[in-house]
Design a protein around this motif. Structure first.
Motif, PDB file in Angstrom:
ATOM      1  N   ASN A  56      12.448  76.602  22.319  1.00  0.00           N
ATOM      2  CA  ASN A  56      11.696  77.246  21.235  1.00  0.00           C
ATOM      3  C   ASN A  56      12.691  77.769  20.210  1.00  0.00           C
ATOM      4  OD1 ASN A  56       9.921  78.614  19.607  1.00  0.00           O
ATOM      5  ND2 ASN A  56       8.737  79.454  21.307  1.00  0.00           N
ATOM      6  N   CYS A  57      13.259  76.854  19.429  1.00  0.00           N
ATOM      7  CA  CYS A  57      14.378  77.209  18.560  1.00  0.00           C
ATOM      8  C   CYS A  57      13.954  78.009  17.334  1.00  0.00           C
ATOM      9  CB  CYS A  57      15.124  75.947  18.142  1.00  0.00           C
ATOM     10  SG  CYS A  57      16.034  75.214  19.509  1.00  0.00           S
ATOM     11  N   GLN A  58      12.718  77.833  16.861  1.00  0.00           N
ATOM     12  CA  GLN A  58      12.279  78.584  15.698  1.00  0.00           C
ATOM     13  C   GLN A  58      12.256  80.081  16.011  1.00  0.00           C
ATOM     14  OE1 GLN A  58      11.619  76.989  12.586  1.00  0.00           O
ATOM     15  NE2 GLN A  58      11.957  79.128  12.051  1.00  0.00           N
ATOM     16  N   GLN A  59      11.719  80.445  17.153  1.00  0.00           N
ATOM     17  CA  GLN A  59      11.685  81.843  17.527  1.00  0.00           C
ATOM     18  C   GLN A  59      13.079  82.328  17.928  1.00  0.00           C
ATOM     19  OE1 GLN A  59       8.527  82.734  20.264  1.00  0.00           O
ATOM     20  NE2 GLN A  59       6.952  82.244  18.765  1.00  0.00           N
ATOM     21  N   ALA A  60      13.905  81.450  18.464  1.00  0.00           N
ATOM     22  CA  ALA A  60      15.290  81.819  18.752  1.00  0.00           C
ATOM     23  C   ALA A  60      16.007  82.197  17.457  1.00  0.00           C
ATOM     24  CB  ALA A  60      16.012  80.674  19.448  1.00  0.00           C
TER      25      ALA A  60
ATOM     26  N   ASN B  76      23.768  77.125  17.911  1.00  0.00           N
ATOM     27  CA  ASN B  76      23.150  76.184  18.857  1.00  0.00           C
ATOM     28  C   ASN B  76      21.737  75.821  18.435  1.00  0.00           C
ATOM     29  OD1 ASN B  76      25.102  75.575  20.826  1.00  0.00           O
ATOM     30  ND2 ASN B  76      24.804  77.548  21.834  1.00  0.00           N
ATOM     31  N   ALA B  77      20.945  76.837  18.056  1.00  0.00           N
ATOM     32  CA  ALA B  77      19.558  76.593  17.668  1.00  0.00           C
ATOM     33  C   ALA B  77      19.492  75.733  16.414  1.00  0.00           C
ATOM     34  CB  ALA B  77      18.838  77.920  17.443  1.00  0.00           C
ATOM     35  N   ARG B  78      20.370  76.006  15.461  1.00  0.00           N
ATOM     36  CA  ARG B  78      20.372  75.212  14.225  1.00  0.00           C
ATOM     37  C   ARG B  78      20.737  73.761  14.502  1.00  0.00           C
ATOM     38  NH1 ARG B  78      23.177  79.266   9.686  1.00  0.00           N
ATOM     39  NH2 ARG B  78      21.202  80.116   8.899  1.00  0.00           N
ATOM     40  N   ARG B  79      21.727  73.565  15.370  1.00  0.00           N
ATOM     41  CA  ARG B  79      22.089  72.180  15.697  1.00  0.00           C
ATOM     42  C   ARG B  79      20.929  71.464  16.372  1.00  0.00           C
ATOM     43  NH1 ARG B  79      25.650  73.061  19.250  1.00  0.00           N
ATOM     44  NH2 ARG B  79      24.443  72.417  21.062  1.00  0.00           N
ATOM     45  N   TYR B  80      20.268  72.144  17.279  1.00  0.00           N
ATOM     46  CA  TYR B  80      19.123  71.564  17.993  1.00  0.00           C
ATOM     47  C   TYR B  80      18.037  71.142  17.014  1.00  0.00           C
ATOM     48  CZ  TYR B  80      15.778  71.099  21.875  1.00  0.00           C
ATOM     49  OH  TYR B  80      14.887  70.617  22.800  1.00  0.00           O
TER      50      TYR B  80
ATOM     51  N   GLY C 162      24.401  74.215   8.723  1.00  0.00           N
ATOM     52  CA  GLY C 162      24.201  75.603   9.118  1.00  0.00           C
ATOM     53  C   GLY C 162      24.859  75.911  10.445  1.00  0.00           C
ATOM     54  N   SER C 163      24.772  74.964  11.384  1.00  0.00           N
ATOM     55  CA  SER C 163      25.409  75.149  12.683  1.00  0.00           C
ATOM     56  C   SER C 163      26.921  75.246  12.520  1.00  0.00           C
ATOM     57  CB  SER C 163      25.043  73.980  13.607  1.00  0.00           C
ATOM     58  OG  SER C 163      25.662  74.102  14.861  1.00  0.00           O
ATOM     59  N   TRP C 164      27.482  74.363  11.703  1.00  0.00           N
ATOM     60  CA  TRP C 164      28.930  74.389  11.440  1.00  0.00           C
ATOM     61  C   TRP C 164      29.350  75.754  10.880  1.00  0.00           C
ATOM     62  CZ3 TRP C 164      33.537  71.761  11.609  1.00  0.00           C
ATOM     63  CH2 TRP C 164      34.523  72.146  10.706  1.00  0.00           C
ATOM     64  N   GLU C 165      28.589  76.273   9.919  1.00  0.00           N
ATOM     65  CA  GLU C 165      28.932  77.564   9.317  1.00  0.00           C
ATOM     66  C   GLU C 165      28.883  78.687  10.342  1.00  0.00           C
ATOM     67  OE1 GLU C 165      26.311  78.126   6.062  1.00  0.00           O
ATOM     68  OE2 GLU C 165      27.097  76.432   4.897  1.00  0.00           O
ATOM     69  N   ASP C 166      27.845  78.694  11.189  1.00  0.00           N
ATOM     70  CA  ASP C 166      27.721  79.765  12.183  1.00  0.00           C
ATOM     71  C   ASP C 166      28.871  79.743  13.183  1.00  0.00           C
ATOM     72  OD1 ASP C 166      25.529  81.136  11.286  1.00  0.00           O
ATOM     73  OD2 ASP C 166      24.088  80.015  12.471  1.00  0.00           O
ATOM     74  N   PHE C 167      29.198  78.581  13.694  1.00  0.00           N
ATOM     75  CA  PHE C 167      30.276  78.521  14.675  1.00  0.00           C
ATOM     76  C   PHE C 167      31.639  78.799  14.030  1.00  0.00           C
ATOM     77  CE2 PHE C 167      27.226  75.976  17.276  1.00  0.00           C
ATOM     78  CZ  PHE C 167      27.238  76.820  18.377  1.00  0.00           C
ATOM     79  N   SER C 168      31.805  78.380  12.765  1.00  0.00           N
ATOM     80  CA  SER C 168      33.058  78.691  12.071  1.00  0.00           C
ATOM     81  C   SER C 168      33.200  80.199  11.880  1.00  0.00           C
ATOM     82  CB  SER C 168      33.101  77.970  10.717  1.00  0.00           C
ATOM     83  OG  SER C 168      33.138  76.568  10.896  1.00  0.00           O
TER      84      SER C 168
ATOM     85  N   LEU D 291      30.751  70.048  17.899  1.00  0.00           N
ATOM     86  CA  LEU D 291      29.497  69.309  18.043  1.00  0.00           C
ATOM     87  C   LEU D 291      28.807  69.142  16.703  1.00  0.00           C
ATOM     88  CD1 LEU D 291      27.887  70.668  21.323  1.00  0.00           C
ATOM     89  CD2 LEU D 291      28.551  68.315  20.838  1.00  0.00           C
ATOM     90  N   ALA D 292      28.770  70.212  15.909  1.00  0.00           N
ATOM     91  CA  ALA D 292      28.139  70.130  14.589  1.00  0.00           C
ATOM     92  C   ALA D 292      28.837  69.086  13.728  1.00  0.00           C
ATOM     93  CB  ALA D 292      28.160  71.499  13.907  1.00  0.00           C
TER      94      ALA D 292
END
Length: 779
Positions: free
Chosen positions: A296-300, A323-327, A333-339, A357-358
């Motif tokens: 449930n990535c939207q609520q995550a 993780n949720a953005r990548r999923y 967005g996932s790249w930015e968060d992990f960076s 992974l992103a």
């Protein structure tokens, strides 16, 4: 949502405790009763394993539960609205199902442990300013989320609000099962919010009656509320003057959240307040992780966003949101968060793996993900939680440690049997290793836990495609798209499936749909180009290959396939350049060595071809055609021993490969070893009875050994296979001359001369004419 099921029985269950509804929900105890609605605690018996998933069931008495009655239709309409709303809003308890049975209507939702707001407000002392401002933020957050999902916030009742134990947020338990009313003025909602805030600030309780004039004088009983900004907000919320009221719920919410940093950080920077903020942030991160683990990535995302808004330095929240953005396919967005997480904590292994992974899905210039995979794996020597095992397993998989990755995924599953991403990842890896049964079990396990997992349907469909079950694959791809219509990779994979089915037009249509959703999807351009190439439209194919490479200059498969296309149109030098670039990007991509070897052989670079075939064999010692082609080039360079060794290896790899026997016979006959050559030609003919060249060269060997009758028979058989095979007429003519059959020789030479002339070989044609002149003079 499954169709509503209505029982034909009319007997009502007066005391349903201990009974089972829908052969699924076993009722354990009564939680509450209000009017015609009774709420029960139940367990879902269909959840796999021994998880005993708890849920709450609301029972509504209906005067008539027949399907065509308006009351039932209104109940269904409201329940569906609540079902949809619960999928979009974290502050609404998730609705699992609804149905009519035994003269009543039921709504099944998640069980949320917590304290009702009405009970929380019954206190003996006033709330602090920080507590009041957070209460206002919570209340307005609920109304704002409901309103943003096109439902009316007027339906929200204080009696339906519970403070969830997990993250201390207010959650809406239920909505009235009635026809959903259209949006009305929001003033009553804001007035109610203001009155609740006053009840907390004064310690008077929510249910105590109070006149409007008493509400207006609330500050006299709440001397601890001394911040002008907070006083002004509450006064505007309870104002009955239109000019003073907030124009919208969003405006009121914005005013409230604007005060939170001042109250919780600047004005109240005491250690206990900071501890409370940290605890609240951790609860949000934990809740986001729970949602992510079950897909449930939207609520995550909602939970992680709130955590970051309270603590912009929270590394766990950035990792979780990454993780949720990548999923969900948001790779930038996932790249930015992990960076960001890496910058905040350079020792966080999960952050490096997530960033890598992103980048695998959305490549970054001048960035090599394997460096981050290695660094992240080394920073996770002894994981303690399931998700860390998943991330380390993913790093191992990217670094080609498949068994280590599967072990980590299995450990993650043992720690959390409902961790969907672990099943999905293990299934993908098992699929790549050829363990189709294991992969199918993993993807099916995901769908048992979450029947709405588009990713699992997509993964299982890929498995069906690989197994040749194309119709089943199409069905699963369509289920995935019904759940998540803009999941770009599904259109791409569906295109691959149709391509293997031979439905090339449908394949192109799906690749095109993927590109319409994501014009920068380089792999989809490559796949569409492959179909154009199969159709013979190399111009369109090259255009798509060029687009793919422009979008992703490191796209190995793009260069490789463009090289194949260049060879198809005869541009062998361009093909060699593409294969060379493929290998520059990935020296392990041995297919490129093989095809570059073929191209080099075609342009006459024999030594380069041998080097490429040798590299291919290094990576794949059983590559049949690499051995066979290297043997041909070696024989052309007069390396008889090397050619024989390669052909013997090819025969060992494939004992029924007729061409290898023929080629070995040809090499032997060129070195006058005709007796052994005959055995190889015979084996080739046994395996391939119409093998023209094998008959012809066997006839040549018979001729060399003096067996002229056998030679004539083989040349004649060659002619029967191909009546335009000029060399056979020529050789048979020579034998007829040798045995004195001049008439037969002249006839064969005439036929050979005409065929060589038709082929444009004027030199051989002239030579045969000279032979004919001499034969005619002998008559």
């Amino acid at each position: 949502m499954k169709d509503l099921q209505v029982s034909s029985e009319s007997v009502r269950i007066v005391n349903p405790i201990g009974s089972t509804l829908q052969q699924r929900y076993q009722i354990l105890e009564q939680l509450g009763h209000s009017g015609s609605v009774t709420t029960y605690l139940a367990v879902d018996l269909q959840v796999p394993g021994n998880l005993q998933l708890k849920c709450a069931i609301h029972r509504y008495e209906l005067p008539d539960a027949t399907p065509d009655r308006p009351e039932l239709q209104l109940a269904i309409s409201s329940a569906q609205t609540l079902y949809d709303l619960s999928r979009k809003v974290d502050r609404v308890a998730i609705v699992y199902s609804y149905f009519a049975e035994d003269g009543a209507f039921y709504i099944v939702r998640e069980f949320v442990a917590g304290v009702p707001l009405t009970q929380e407000l019954v206190v003996d002392r006033p709330w602090t300013q920080s507590q009041v401002i957070m209460l206002l933020a919570d209340l307005l957050d609920v109304l704002r989320d409901v309103e943003r999902c096109d439902a009316s916030p007027n339906l929200v009742s204080i009696r339906q609000l519970v403070r969830r134990n997990l993250d201390r947020k207010l959650v809406l338990m239920n909505l009235p099962v009635a026809l959903v009313v259209p949006p009305q003025s929001i003033a009553p909602d804001l007035l109610t919010v203001g009155k609740i805030a006053i009840a907390a600030a004064t310690g008077a309780g929510a249910d105590r009656s109070r006149s409007d004039s008493q509400f207006a004088q609330w500050q006299q009983q709440a001397s601890q509320i001394d911040r002008p900004e907070l006083i002004a907000i509450v006064d505007r919320l309870i104002s009955t003057e239109p000019a003073r009221c907030y124009p919208s719920i969003a405006a009121a919410w914005q005013a409230v959240v604007g005060l939170i940093p001042q109250f919780l950080v600047h004005q109240h920077s005491r250690a206990d307040t900071r501890t409370e903020i940290a605890r609240h942030v951790q609860l949000l991160v934990d809740r986001g992780t729970e949602f992510y683990e079950v897909g449930n990535c939207q609520q995550a995302l909602s939970a992680y966003d709130r955590a970051i808004s309270l603590d912009p330095q929270c590394v766990d929240a950035y990792c979780g949101r990454g993780n949720a953005r990548r999923y969900m396919g948001d790779y930038p967005g996932s790249w930015e968060d992990f960076s960001t997480a890496v910058e905040l904590d350079p020792d966080r292994g999960i952050a490096y793996i997530g960033r890598a992974l992103a980048a695998c899905f959305k490549p970054q210039s001048d960035y090599r993900p394997n460096d981050d995979f290695e660094r992240g794996k080394n920073l996770l020597p002894n994981p303690t939680d399931a998700l860390s095992y998943v991330m380390r397993g993913t790093a191992k998989a990217q670094l080609f440690d498949d068994n280590g990755a599967i072990a980590d995924y299995s450990t993650a599953i043992s720690l959390n049997p409902r961790l969907l991403v672990a099943y999905n990842n293990r299934g993908n890896l098992r699929q790549n290793l050829g363990d189709m049964d294991g992969a199918l079990a993993d993807f099916s396990a995901v769908l048992e836990i979450d029947p709405h997992s588009a990713i699992a349907y997509n993964n299982r469909a890929i498995l069906y495609t690989q197994s040749g079950e194309f119709t089943s694959a199409v069905a699963d791809y369509h289920r995935a798209l019904e759940i998540q219509p803009e999941l770009v990779s599904v259109y791409n994979n569906l295109g691959n499936n149709y391509c293997q089915m031979g439905e090339l037009a449908l394949a192109i249509a799906n690749y095109t749909q993927a590109l319409e959703l994501d014009p920068e999807f380089a792999v989809a351009y490559t796949n569409r180009a492959n179909v154009y190439r199969i159709q013979g439209d190399c111009h369109e194919a090259l255009t798509d290959y060029d687009r793919a490479i422009a979008l992703d200059p490191n796209l190995v498969i793009g260069y490789y396939n463009r090289g194949i296309c260049h060879r198809q149109i005869g541009n062998h030098q361009a093909a060699i350049a593409d294969y060379t670039q493929t290998l520059a990007l990935n020296s392990q991509y041995y297919y490129a060595y093989y095809h570059r070897g073929n191209a080099r052989q075609y342009v006459g670079d024999k030594h380069g071809a041998i080097a490429d075939y040798t590299q291919t064999i290094y990576f794949d010692p059983n590559h049949l055609h690499a051995h066979y082609n290297r043997a041909i080039v070696r024989s052309e360079l007069h390396d008889v021993q090397g050619a024989i060794e390669d052909l013997e290896r090819a025969i060992a790899i494939s004992p029924t490969f007729a061409q290898a026997y023929y080629q070995r016979g040809w090499v032997l006959s060129r070195n006058d070893d005709h007796q052994f050559a005959l055995a190889d030609y015979q084996r080739a003919i046994d395996l391939q009875p119409d093998y023209l060249d094998a008959y012809y060269y066997r006839g040549y060997s018979y001729h060399s050994l003096g067996d002229l009758s056998a030679a004539i028979a083989d040349f004649s058989h060659s002619i029967s296979i191909d009546p335009k095979y000029a060399p056979a007429y020529y050789q048979r003519g020579k034998i007829y001359t040798q045995i004195g059959d001049i008439t037969g020789a002249i006839a064969d030479y005439h036929q050979a001369a005409n065929l060589y002339l038709d082929r444009g070989d004027s030199k051989t044609y002239q030579r045969i004419l000279q032979i004919l002149d001499r034969l005619v003079n002998r008559l």
